[in-house]
Scaffold this active site. Structure first.
Site, PDB file in Angstrom:
ATOM      1  N   SER A 166       0.825  -1.059  -0.255  1.00 48.58           N
ATOM      2  CA  SER A 166      -0.172   0.035   0.046  1.00 48.58           C
ATOM      3  C   SER A 166       0.315   1.006  -0.355  1.00 48.58           C
ATOM      4  O   SER A 166       1.904   1.065   0.382  1.00 48.58           O
ATOM      5  CB  SER A 166      -0.940   0.220   0.975  1.00 48.58           C
ATOM      6  OG  SER A 166      -1.823  -0.960   1.094  1.00 48.58           O
TER       7      SER A 166
HETATM    8  N1  SAM Z   1      -1.700  -4.201   3.358  1.00 49.63           N
HETATM    9  C1  SAM Z   1      -0.334  -4.032   2.563  1.00 49.63           C
HETATM   10  C2  SAM Z   1       0.963  -3.396   2.185  1.00 49.63           C
HETATM   11  O1  SAM Z   1       1.137  -2.958   3.339  1.00 49.63           O
HETATM   12  O2  SAM Z   1       1.767  -4.173   1.569  1.00 49.63           O
HETATM   13  C3  SAM Z   1      -1.354  -4.524   0.954  1.00 49.63           C
HETATM   14  C4  SAM Z   1      -2.139  -5.140   0.979  1.00 49.63           C
HETATM   15  S1  SAM Z   1      -3.120  -5.235  -0.954  1.00 49.63           S
HETATM   16  C5  SAM Z   1      -2.712  -3.471  -1.333  1.00 49.63           C
HETATM   17  C6  SAM Z   1      -4.680  -5.590  -0.319  1.00 49.63           C
HETATM   18  C7  SAM Z   1      -3.423  -7.557  -0.101  1.00 49.63           C
HETATM   19  O3  SAM Z   1      -5.044  -8.237  -0.380  1.00 49.63           O
HETATM   20  C8  SAM Z   1      -3.446  -8.464  -1.419  1.00 49.63           C
HETATM   21  O4  SAM Z   1      -2.374  -8.810  -1.198  1.00 49.63           O
HETATM   22  C9  SAM Z   1      -4.776  -9.145  -1.403  1.00 49.63           C
HETATM   23  O5  SAM Z   1      -4.169 -10.950  -1.912  1.00 49.63           O
HETATM   24  C10 SAM Z   1      -5.394  -9.223  -0.241  1.00 49.63           C
HETATM   25  N2  SAM Z   1      -6.970  -9.487   0.153  1.00 49.63           N
HETATM   26  C11 SAM Z   1      -7.454  -9.763  -1.190  1.00 49.63           C
HETATM   27  N3  SAM Z   1      -8.909 -10.347  -0.938  1.00 49.63           N
HETATM   28  C12 SAM Z   1      -8.238 -11.092   0.346  1.00 49.63           C
HETATM   29  C13 SAM Z   1      -8.998 -12.148   1.466  1.00 49.63           C
HETATM   30  N4  SAM Z   1     -10.039 -12.386   0.818  1.00 49.63           N
HETATM   31  N5  SAM Z   1      -8.347 -12.292   2.650  1.00 49.63           N
HETATM   32  C14 SAM Z   1      -7.122 -11.902   3.061  1.00 49.63           C
HETATM   33  N6  SAM Z   1      -6.399 -11.294   2.255  1.00 49.63           N
HETATM   34  C15 SAM Z   1      -7.007 -10.520   1.168  1.00 49.63           C
END
Ligand code: SAM
Length: 208
Positions: A52
């Site tokens: 992010s």
């Molecule tokens: N906060 C993280 C960081 O600082 O690196 C980045 C998050 S990234 C924008 C969104 C993440 O949500 C991805 O790694 C994706 O695989 C995960 N994701 C999407 N749907 C999900 C779910 N139902 N449960 C868990 N993770 C999920």
């Protein structure tokens, strides 16, 4: 980065700004991307996902109003960077990632950076983590079509759910839902954001 890209763009919570100053973002980006670690942009982390943008992490942490004694759930661990920021702010963080390779790498990175108060789980975070509920704050780092009721019900009374919500996969509003009583939830809108989709039972279907 914190002064120029975050404080000047409207995040003023001193604890949040201190946490962002403290977490070494270069420790959470893939090899070869270290030189971009302090630019305020998302970066690739594998599995088609991104770390992010620091401003977004800061906005979400500020909106979640995290106290030092709080227990926090993060959905969407990704690189583990936001989990590290949350670990600076809260007593305990549980973070869930659906991609095993990302969860493993994040766990390693968080361990190497010395964060002992973060528990990384693998699974569908759209269902929350009922075994560890209730939480004082839940932050969802992926956008869903609505705020899952099952997540709202894992909040303490007074707890906050911060999440991007939108009818289209790539464009959302950042909302905060506060559980003001057992059956009472109040919603506020923090403006337009763009997150990757929340894929899961209470999010979007995989492979549209
Ligand atoms: N906060 C993280 C960081 O600082 O690196 C980045 C998050 S990234 C924008 C969104 C993440 O949500 C991805 O790694 C994706 O695989 C995960 N994701 C999407 N749907 C999900 C779910 N139902 N449960 C868990 N993770 C999920």
């Amino acid at each position: 980065m914190v002064e120029v890209q975050i404080a000047r763009r409207g995040v003023h919570d001193e604890r949040v700004l201190a946490a962002l100053r403290k977490v070494p973002r270069e420790a959470f980006v893939d090899e070869g991307f270290e030189e971009f670690a302090y630019e305020d942009s998302p970066l690739p982390i594998g599995c088609g996902q991104t770390i992010s943008q620091p401003l977004v992490v800061a906005m979400m942490a500020e909106a979640a109003a995290i106290a030092a004694t709080d227990r926090v759930l993060e959905v969407g661990t990704g690189s583990g960077y936001a989990a590290a920021v949350l670990a600076e702010l809260a007593a305990e963080v549980v973070t869930i990632e659906r991609h095993l390779p990302l969860a493993e790498k994040a766990q390693q990175r968080l361990g190497a950076a010395g964060y002992a108060n973060v528990d990384v789980k693998v699974g569908d975070g759209s269902k929350g983590w009922p075994e560890k509920a209730p939480f004082d704050a839940i932050l969802v780092a992926a956008g869903g079509p609505s705020a899952p009721r099952v997540l709202q019900e894992q909040l303490e009374i007074g707890g906050r759910l911060v999440m991007p919500v939108g009818r289209e996969r790539g464009s959302q509003r950042l909302i905060r839902i506060t559980r003001t009583a057992a059956n009472k939830f109040e919603e506020e809108d923090f403006g337009g954001v763009m997150f990757v989709p929340l894929i899961g039972e209470h999010g979007w279907q995989d492979n549209p």
